[in-house]
Design a protein around this motif. Structure first.
Motif, PDB file in Angstrom:
ATOM      1  N   PRO A  18       0.834  -1.207   0.000  1.00 21.52           N
ATOM      2  CA  PRO A  18       0.000   0.000   0.000  1.00 21.52           C
ATOM      3  C   PRO A  18       0.869   1.257   0.000  1.00 21.52           C
ATOM      4  O   PRO A  18       1.990   1.257   0.505  1.00 21.52           O
ATOM      5  CB  PRO A  18      -0.802  -0.112   1.306  1.00 21.52           C
ATOM      6  CG  PRO A  18      -0.679  -1.539   1.719  1.00 21.52           C
ATOM      7  CD  PRO A  18       0.630  -2.030   1.205  1.00 21.52           C
ATOM      8  N   SER A  20       2.285   4.502   1.320  1.00 21.86           N
ATOM      9  CA  SER A  20       2.467   4.936   2.701  1.00 21.86           C
ATOM     10  C   SER A  20       1.523   6.087   3.026  1.00 21.86           C
ATOM     11  O   SER A  20       1.409   7.059   2.276  1.00 21.86           O
ATOM     12  CB  SER A  20       3.919   5.386   2.916  1.00 21.86           C
ATOM     13  OG  SER A  20       4.800   4.303   2.723  1.00 21.86           O
ATOM     14  N   GLY A  21       0.832   5.958   4.150  1.00 22.82           N
ATOM     15  CA  GLY A  21      -0.124   6.970   4.566  1.00 22.82           C
ATOM     16  C   GLY A  21      -1.536   6.714   4.076  1.00 22.82           C
ATOM     17  O   GLY A  21      -2.466   7.405   4.485  1.00 22.82           O
ATOM     18  N   MET A  22      -1.716   5.733   3.174  1.00 19.04           N
ATOM     19  CA  MET A  22      -3.042   5.437   2.631  1.00 19.04           C
ATOM     20  C   MET A  22      -3.439   3.994   2.901  1.00 19.04           C
ATOM     21  O   MET A  22      -4.318   3.448   2.232  1.00 19.04           O
ATOM     22  CB  MET A  22      -3.078   5.707   1.126  1.00 19.04           C
ATOM     23  CG  MET A  22      -2.842   7.147   0.731  1.00 19.04           C
ATOM     24  SD  MET A  22      -3.066   7.431  -1.039  1.00 19.04           S
ATOM     25  CE  MET A  22      -2.757   9.193  -1.128  1.00 19.04           C
ATOM     26  N   GLU A  23      -2.781   3.366   3.873  1.00 22.23           N
ATOM     27  CA  GLU A  23      -3.081   1.970   4.173  1.00 22.23           C
ATOM     28  C   GLU A  23      -4.523   1.771   4.627  1.00 22.23           C
ATOM     29  O   GLU A  23      -5.086   0.682   4.442  1.00 22.23           O
ATOM     30  CB  GLU A  23      -2.135   1.446   5.250  1.00 22.23           C
ATOM     31  CG  GLU A  23      -0.667   1.425   4.856  1.00 22.23           C
ATOM     32  CD  GLU A  23       0.039   2.743   5.134  1.00 22.23           C
ATOM     33  OE1 GLU A  23       1.273   2.789   5.016  1.00 22.23           O
ATOM     34  OE2 GLU A  23      -0.658   3.726   5.476  1.00 22.23           O
ATOM     35  N   HIS A  24      -5.114   2.805   5.234  1.00 21.95           N
ATOM     36  CA  HIS A  24      -6.463   2.665   5.776  1.00 21.95           C
ATOM     37  C   HIS A  24      -7.535   2.727   4.690  1.00 21.95           C
ATOM     38  O   HIS A  24      -8.700   2.368   4.941  1.00 21.95           O
ATOM     39  CB  HIS A  24      -6.722   3.779   6.798  1.00 21.95           C
ATOM     40  CG  HIS A  24      -6.628   5.162   6.219  1.00 21.95           C
ATOM     41  ND1 HIS A  24      -5.418   5.756   5.915  1.00 21.95           N
ATOM     42  CD2 HIS A  24      -7.598   6.060   5.871  1.00 21.95           C
ATOM     43  CE1 HIS A  24      -5.641   6.967   5.419  1.00 21.95           C
ATOM     44  NE2 HIS A  24      -6.949   7.157   5.375  1.00 21.95           N
ATOM     45  N   ILE A  25      -7.183   3.173   3.483  1.00 20.97           N
ATOM     46  CA  ILE A  25      -8.159   3.257   2.391  1.00 20.97           C
ATOM     47  C   ILE A  25      -8.199   1.910   1.686  1.00 20.97           C
ATOM     48  O   ILE A  25      -7.212   1.481   1.076  1.00 20.97           O
ATOM     49  CB  ILE A  25      -7.780   4.368   1.392  1.00 20.97           C
ATOM     50  CG1 ILE A  25      -7.638   5.711   2.109  1.00 20.97           C
ATOM     51  CG2 ILE A  25      -8.823   4.459   0.279  1.00 20.97           C
ATOM     52  CD1 ILE A  25      -7.210   6.845   1.199  1.00 20.97           C
ATOM     53  N   THR A  26      -9.336   1.242   1.776  1.00 18.94           N
ATOM     54  CA  THR A  26      -9.447  -0.105   1.207  1.00 18.94           C
ATOM     55  C   THR A  26     -10.622  -0.187   0.239  1.00 18.94           C
ATOM     56  O   THR A  26     -11.543   0.638   0.269  1.00 18.94           O
ATOM     57  CB  THR A  26      -9.628  -1.154   2.316  1.00 18.94           C
ATOM     58  OG1 THR A  26     -10.822  -0.848   3.060  1.00 18.94           O
ATOM     59  CG2 THR A  26      -8.427  -1.167   3.248  1.00 18.94           C
ATOM     60  N   PRO A  31      -6.083  -2.954  -0.256  1.00 18.87           N
ATOM     61  CA  PRO A  31      -5.662  -1.550  -0.340  1.00 18.87           C
ATOM     62  C   PRO A  31      -6.119  -0.925  -1.657  1.00 18.87           C
ATOM     63  O   PRO A  31      -5.959  -1.516  -2.734  1.00 18.87           O
ATOM     64  CB  PRO A  31      -4.136  -1.639  -0.262  1.00 18.87           C
ATOM     65  CG  PRO A  31      -3.859  -2.945   0.420  1.00 18.87           C
ATOM     66  CD  PRO A  31      -4.952  -3.865  -0.004  1.00 18.87           C
ATOM     67  N   PHE A  33      -5.003   1.949  -2.928  1.00 19.25           N
ATOM     68  CA  PHE A  33      -3.881   2.581  -3.627  1.00 19.25           C
ATOM     69  C   PHE A  33      -2.598   1.836  -3.259  1.00 19.25           C
ATOM     70  O   PHE A  33      -2.231   1.774  -2.083  1.00 19.25           O
ATOM     71  CB  PHE A  33      -3.758   4.061  -3.240  1.00 19.25           C
ATOM     72  CG  PHE A  33      -4.977   4.876  -3.580  1.00 19.25           C
ATOM     73  CD1 PHE A  33      -5.178   5.329  -4.877  1.00 19.25           C
ATOM     74  CD2 PHE A  33      -5.931   5.160  -2.610  1.00 19.25           C
ATOM     75  CE1 PHE A  33      -6.299   6.068  -5.193  1.00 19.25           C
ATOM     76  CE2 PHE A  33      -7.052   5.901  -2.919  1.00 19.25           C
ATOM     77  CZ  PHE A  33      -7.244   6.354  -4.218  1.00 19.25           C
ATOM     78  N   THR A  34      -1.957   1.278  -4.255  1.00 22.62           N
ATOM     79  CA  THR A  34      -0.721   0.542  -4.023  1.00 22.62           C
ATOM     80  C   THR A  34       0.420   1.169  -4.819  1.00 22.62           C
ATOM     81  O   THR A  34       0.201   1.962  -5.742  1.00 22.62           O
ATOM     82  CB  THR A  34      -0.862  -0.940  -4.419  1.00 22.62           C
ATOM     83  OG1 THR A  34      -1.045  -1.030  -5.849  1.00 22.62           O
ATOM     84  CG2 THR A  34      -2.054  -1.581  -3.720  1.00 22.62           C
ATOM     85  N   VAL A 146       5.987   5.942  -1.682  1.00 23.87           N
ATOM     86  CA  VAL A 146       4.758   6.241  -2.402  1.00 23.87           C
ATOM     87  C   VAL A 146       4.686   5.448  -3.703  1.00 23.87           C
ATOM     88  O   VAL A 146       3.619   5.033  -4.125  1.00 23.87           O
ATOM     89  CB  VAL A 146       4.655   7.752  -2.697  1.00 23.87           C
ATOM     90  CG1 VAL A 146       3.408   8.066  -3.517  1.00 23.87           C
ATOM     91  CG2 VAL A 146       4.644   8.543  -1.397  1.00 23.87           C
TER      92      VAL A 146
END
Length: 299
Positions: A18, A20-26, A31, A33-34, A146
């Motif tokens: 994922p 970094s910083g967007m791990e919570h968006i699933t 994930p 955004f990878t 990123v």
């Protein structure tokens, strides 16, 4: 020292992660955004910009420039021009004949896009971001990045490219052969009593061909990066086993030299796999062309 050298898993840097910083968006538990997604978009932008600039420098200039208007300006545009002319005249045209101009934009786009993904994947962007993040902002994240990695080492990416080629091949088949010709192609010219065998084989082959494109590209990219990771791990493994700096340094020197040699081989593979994907797509399109065009191209 790059995190790759400290990792005890040779495929750690190959696997998609994922952003970094967007791990919570699933999305559907995965994930949203990878890093490979971002790398794919960056590769597309880089490919578009480089080809657009190259096309401008390859094109004929104003008459006021005299004979210089016919000269391609810049090393990279010159290389792109040579590659394009070779692929068009020696690879694509002998297979597709009069259909060459129709499919040339797609085939060249596929080649240069895959090549860009492969080459960008050889640059350790993720490791550089991790080091910069820890030095500048004191990031606590082990792999703060990123984008990075080789997008074509992701089976989802190569499968997506293969699916696009599949639809291009089948659309051309229906247009060139018609529904009846397409159905007749599935028989392979076999007599009627062999149809129960030929039809399932040819039908499966229609899907196996793009699957082979996806798996071949994915497997070669993963294999190359895994081999590099294993070579760079030898020094760490030697130190963990012996705690001897001299022995570790000796092993590291040998593994570094081997890694450099393998890097040149991987650069060759980056070009080769882009070519193979494009060439096999060309062949599959040619197989679905009208037979008169095949005879004319052969002549």
């Amino acid at each position: 020292m790059f995190p790759i050298l400290a990792s005890d898993n040779p495929i750690h840097h190959i696997l998609d992660k994922p952003v970094s910083g967007m791990e919570h968006i699933t999305l559907l538990g995965k994930p949203a955004f990878t890093m490979h997604m971002v790398s794919l978009v960056i590769a597309a932008i880089v490919t578009f910009l480089i080809l657009k600039i190259a096309a401008k420098r390859i094109s004929v200039g104003h008459e006021s420039q005299g004979t210089d208007r016919f000269l391609t300006k810049g090393r990279i545009p010159q290389i792109i021009e040579v590659i394009t002319l070779y692929l068009r005249d020696n690879v694509i045209r002998p297979v597709l004949g009069h259909d060459t101009d129709k499919f040339l934009p797609y085939l060249l786009s596929v080649f240069f896009f895959i090549l860009t993904c492969n080459v960008l994947g050889m640059i350790p962007f993720a490791d550089i971001q991790t080091v910069v993040g820890k030095v500048t902002i004191g990031s606590e994240i082990e792999s703060w990045a990123v984008f990075g990695g080789t997008a074509t080492s992701n089976l989802a990416v190569t499968a997506g490219l293969a699916i696009v080629s599949f639809f291009v091949i089948q659309a051309h088949a229906f247009k060139s052969l018609g529904v009846g010709g397409w159905a007749h192609h599935l028989t392979g010219g076999a007599p009627l009593y062999l149809l129960p065998i030929m039809l399932p084989i040819e039908f499966m082959g229609m899907f196996i061909k793009p699957a082979a494109l996806a798996i071949r590209l994915f497997a070669n990219m993963v294999a190359g990066h895994t081999m590099l990771a294993v070579l760079t791990m030898f020094g760490m493994m030697a130190f963990q086993a012996t705690q001897n700096w001299f022995l570790t340094g000796s092993v590291e020197v040998v593994s570094t030299i081997a890694a450099v040699c393998i890097s040149f081989l991987e650069l060759f593979v980056a070009f080769l796999q882009a070519f193979i994907f494009m060439f096999l797509t060309t062949v599959f399109i040619g197989q679905m062309s009208h037979h008169e065009e095949h005879a004319e191209a052969a002549h």
